[in-house]
Design a protein around this motif. Sequence first.
Motif, PDB file in Angstrom:
ATOM      1  N   ARG A   6       0.835  -1.198   0.000  1.00 54.71           N
ATOM      2  CA  ARG A   6       0.000   0.000   0.000  1.00 54.71           C
ATOM      3  C   ARG A   6       0.871   1.249   0.000  1.00 54.71           C
ATOM      4  N   THR A   8       0.537   5.306   0.347  1.00 54.01           N
ATOM      5  CA  THR A   8      -0.365   6.374   0.765  1.00 54.01           C
ATOM      6  C   THR A   8       0.420   7.671   0.834  1.00 54.01           C
ATOM      7  N   ASP A 144      -3.725   0.620  -3.159  1.00 57.04           N
ATOM      8  CA  ASP A 144      -3.615  -0.714  -2.583  1.00 57.04           C
ATOM      9  C   ASP A 144      -3.303  -1.703  -3.701  1.00 57.04           C
ATOM     10  N   THR A 147      -5.418  -5.263  -3.433  1.00 52.96           N
ATOM     11  CA  THR A 147      -6.797  -5.254  -3.939  1.00 52.96           C
ATOM     12  C   THR A 147      -6.916  -4.511  -5.265  1.00 52.96           C
ATOM     13  N   ARG A 149      -6.830  -1.139  -5.985  1.00 53.75           N
ATOM     14  CA  ARG A 149      -7.791  -0.040  -5.906  1.00 53.75           C
ATOM     15  C   ARG A 149      -7.068   1.240  -5.491  1.00 53.75           C
ATOM     16  N   VAL A 150      -7.531   2.364  -6.054  1.00 51.81           N
ATOM     17  CA  VAL A 150      -7.070   3.691  -5.643  1.00 51.81           C
ATOM     18  C   VAL A 150      -8.174   4.300  -4.800  1.00 51.81           C
ATOM     19  N   ARG A 151      -7.805   4.747  -3.607  1.00 52.07           N
ATOM     20  CA  ARG A 151      -8.798   5.291  -2.696  1.00 52.07           C
ATOM     21  C   ARG A 151      -8.467   6.749  -2.372  1.00 52.07           C
ATOM     22  N   THR A 152      -9.479   7.597  -2.514  1.00 50.95           N
ATOM     23  CA  THR A 152      -9.378   9.011  -2.140  1.00 50.95           C
ATOM     24  C   THR A 152     -10.636   9.377  -1.372  1.00 50.95           C
ATOM     25  N   GLY A 155     -13.616   9.069  -3.724  1.00 46.74           N
ATOM     26  CA  GLY A 155     -14.009   7.863  -4.429  1.00 46.74           C
ATOM     27  C   GLY A 155     -13.029   6.723  -4.295  1.00 46.74           C
ATOM     28  N   ASP A 156     -13.443   5.580  -4.837  1.00 48.46           N
ATOM     29  CA  ASP A 156     -12.685   4.333  -4.766  1.00 48.46           C
ATOM     30  C   ASP A 156     -12.690   3.742  -6.170  1.00 48.46           C
ATOM     31  N   HIS A 157     -11.482   3.576  -6.755  1.00 49.42           N
ATOM     32  CA  HIS A 157     -11.412   3.225  -8.167  1.00 49.42           C
ATOM     33  C   HIS A 157     -10.536   1.991  -8.387  1.00 49.42           C
ATOM     34  N   PRO A 158     -11.025   0.988  -9.117  1.00 48.67           N
ATOM     35  CA  PRO A 158     -10.213  -0.197  -9.419  1.00 48.67           C
ATOM     36  C   PRO A 158      -9.213   0.089 -10.539  1.00 48.67           C
TER      37      PRO A 158
END
Length: 214
Positions: A6, A8, A144, A147, A149-152, A155-158
């Motif tokens: 991960r 960040t 991540d 998984t 995925r991009v998380r902000t 939103g959460d985007h694959p």
Amino acid sequence: MSEAIRITGKGAAIRFGNLDTDQIIPKQFLRGIDKAGLDKGILYDHRFDATGALRPDFVLNRPEYAGTSILVGGANFGCGSSREHAVWGLQQFGIRAVIAPSFGEIFYSNAMNNRLLLVMLPRDVIEQLMNDVDADSNNVIGIDVETMRVRTPAGDHPFDLSARHRHMFLEGLDMIGLSLQQRGEIEQFVRQYWAEFPWAKDVARRTRDRLGAT
């Protein structure tokens, strides 16, 4: 979660399409014989004017974006020449990942092989991410790898990675480390090869010895 899995950090928008490797690190910074000091050349002509003075309006020169570790870039990021220095310099500058709609092919290979994570997301998602990090310099992006995925906060985007590159990041491997995972198979191949073609083994050394070469 492991930092290999991960990433960040603070994001900054680099709103240029077709940002080539000569812009990422200009040629005058490639004269050294090692990797040291490449961070000084990163995006030099965007960060500095013709007199060498900082451009205060450029995003990475603004105090609120100090410590940026994730770039959100335009399409075809890293096109141009194959200089691996662009990857090394970005890493020395503190960049651990770049998110963009697409990347130059050679830059992509160089980056992933050196563990600079590149993530491709659709253009509309990239535009929203750029707007978000422009509006709030404290907007944290999380990537991540496990998984994918991009998380902000917005939103959460694959995203997709090849099985090889995902494995490399999850296991903390570069290309050499990945190859060495096959050490047993490599050594077995070598033994079988020399058993089948013994006359080819050490042929250069044996020829030098026969000729008395020094």
